[in-house]
Design an enzyme around this catalytic site. Structure first.
Site, PDB file in Angstrom:
ATOM      1  N   ASP A  40      -8.039  -5.190  -0.029  1.00  0.00           N
ATOM      2  CA  ASP A  40      -8.562  -6.010  -1.126  1.00  0.00           C
ATOM      3  C   ASP A  40      -8.275  -7.490  -0.952  1.00  0.00           C
ATOM      4  O   ASP A  40      -8.965  -8.329  -1.523  1.00  0.00           O
ATOM      5  CB  ASP A  40      -7.988  -5.516  -2.469  1.00  0.00           C
ATOM      6  CG  ASP A  40      -8.529  -4.146  -2.810  1.00  0.00           C
ATOM      7  OD1 ASP A  40      -9.746  -3.950  -2.666  1.00  0.00           O
ATOM      8  OD2 ASP A  40      -7.741  -3.258  -3.183  1.00  0.00           O
ATOM      9  N   HIS A  98       0.862  -1.193   0.000  1.00  0.00           N
ATOM     10  CA  HIS A  98       0.000   0.000   0.000  1.00  0.00           C
ATOM     11  C   HIS A  98       0.888   1.230   0.000  1.00  0.00           C
ATOM     12  O   HIS A  98       1.947   1.220   0.630  1.00  0.00           O
ATOM     13  CB  HIS A  98      -0.908   0.002   1.233  1.00  0.00           C
ATOM     14  CG  HIS A  98      -2.078   0.906   1.077  1.00  0.00           C
ATOM     15  ND1 HIS A  98      -2.009   2.251   1.326  1.00  0.00           N
ATOM     16  CD2 HIS A  98      -3.340   0.659   0.661  1.00  0.00           C
ATOM     17  CE1 HIS A  98      -3.191   2.792   1.079  1.00  0.00           C
ATOM     18  NE2 HIS A  98      -4.015   1.843   0.671  1.00  0.00           N
TER      19      HIS A  98
END
Ligand SMILES: CC(C)(COP(=O)(O)OP(=O)(O)OC[C@H]1O[C@@H](n2cnc3c(N)ncnc32)[C@H](O)[C@@H]1OP(=O)(O)O)[C@@H](O)C(=O)NCCC(=O)NCCS
Length: 375
Positions: free
Chosen positions: A311, A260
């Site tokens: 996700d 991320h």
């Protein structure tokens, strides 16, 4: 011309590109001051949607009217169904959703207005109608008839009812609702920033949302929830998990659902959803997938210090509640519309055109040579 700041940060990493009162990741992810842990545990997606669009948690009567406004804005014009039926069935669901929002813009009386009250009303109408678009396309593509929205069900139950033609079990409704809360908003992520850039030209809410959907589709952003499930499908068995991930790292493969830009140690949304996945997996025949996921997480952490992002568990959760992979990223839109709307409204309310500078790395100045002399 003012002098641009000379320092260049690829991908704008670490750059403060604006101010917002909508959410922060400093001190843990919070929406308008409320921690996502609190919201995921105690609130509902509809209440969080109100919080993001209107700025505060609603009173009982405010919430009652909000829910009935949403329920009565769920139906979409017939033009949507006509167009959806004319599309090739292999059209991508995110592309179809983007087109669907464009059609809604043509049918909304306030499309061109950026007045605060109109933008809020349009945001509510889009929030209400997006699940109808998402589920109508899923059913048309599968060769079945769309199911009409129901006004007696909450947001998540209605969405699942329109998708499957049957009311969901509470565990499925709740799982979807929690995931929507966690997907709803995330500061200056790529799609929200896209929406803000579009809104900063004084483009209207529908236009900025269409731009944001295009940005969210990419596999480095929202598209990762579908790709994360493809990873586990490829892994296949618990025994294959460790060799698979070690091979992926050796061959420098990008493992979808990990890493991320701003969370280098932990994505708190992933932690909440993983707990949820573990809780419901035994009854959903999905413990093997949870074990595969845990092995991959451990190797990714030990070898690359990369945590899973939201996700990673979201894809598994959606699979556990019986959803087709192609609908995962559109579900992200159904949630993130709230954050996008809040950003567009915030941008319009104190607008300054977003127009940064670039470092020029092209050719030195050169003279124009007529075509006949270019050789
Ligand atoms: C999200 C993402 C774009 C963030 O990228 P970023 O901030 O630019 O991170 P970087 O590219 O600087 O990554 C740092 C290192 O980790 C590696 N890395 C990052 N994510 C990785 C992943 N998912 N799988 C394997 N390696 C990864 C990079 O290759 C880089 O390695 P290096 O230092 O040996 O070159 C990136 O992690 C990614 O592509 N993840 C997969 C897609 C995804 O899940 N997206 C959803 C995000 S919510």
């Amino acid at each position: 011309m003012t002098n641009p700041t000379e320092t260049y940060y690829p991908g704008l990493e670490g750059v403060i590109a604006g101010e917002t009162g909508i959410s922060t990741i400093s001190g843990g992810l919070q929406y308008r001051g409320y921690s996502i842990q609190d919201l995921a545990e105690k609130s509902t997606f509809e209440e969080v949607a109100y919080l993001l669009i209107h700025g505060n948690l609603p009173s009982e009567s405010e919430f009652g009217s909000f829910k009935s406004r949403l329920a009565s804005a769920r139906a979409v014009p017939d033009a949507v169904y006509t167009l959806f039926r004319s599309l090739p069935t292999d059209a991508n669901a995110m592309d179809v959703l983007r087109t669907g929002v464009s059609i809604l813009a043509h049918h909304d009386a306030d499309t061109g207005s950026n007045e605060l009250d109109d933008s809020i009303a349009k945001a509510e109408r889009l929030l209400a109608a997006i699940p109808t678009l998402v589920t109508a396309w899923a059913r048309i593509k599968a060769g079945s008839e769309p199911v009409a929205p129901r006004s007696d069900l909450d947001f998540s139950a209605n969405l699942l009812n329109m998708l499957h033609g049957a009311e969901p079990a509470e565990v499925e409704r709740h799982a979807l609702d929690v995931s929507l809360i966690l997907y709803a908003e995330h500061e200056y992520n790529a799609s929200s920033f896209t929406a803000r850039v579009a809104a900063s030209t004084l483009a209207d809410l529908h236009g900025a949302v269409v731009a944001a959907i295009a940005a969210l589709k990419g596999p480095l952003h929202g598209g990762a929830n579908e790709k994360a499930v493809e990873v586990l499908e490829e892994v296949g068995t618990i025994d294959n998990a460790e060799p698979w991930i070690r091979n992926a790292l050796e061959t420098k493969r990008l493992v979808m659902g990990f890493g991320h830009r701003v969370y280098k140690d932990e994505d708190p949304r992933a932690t909440i959803l993983k707990r949820f996945c573990l809780e419901i997996s035994p009854d959903r025949n999905a413990t093997e997938w949870e074990e595969m996921a845990t092995i991959i997480e451990k190797v990714m952490w030990d070898e690359k210090h990369l945590p899973p992002n939201m996700d990673w568990p979201a894809g598994r959760l959606y699979r556990m509640i019986g959803l087709e992979t192609e609908i995962y990223t559109p579900l992200f839109v159904a949630a993130r519309i709230t954050g996008w709307a809040a950003h567009i409204i915030e941008q319009h309310s104190g607008n300054r055109l977003i127009r940064p500078r670039s470092n020029y790395i092209g050719p030195e100045p050169r003279g124009y040579v007529p075509m006949s002399e270019r050789g």
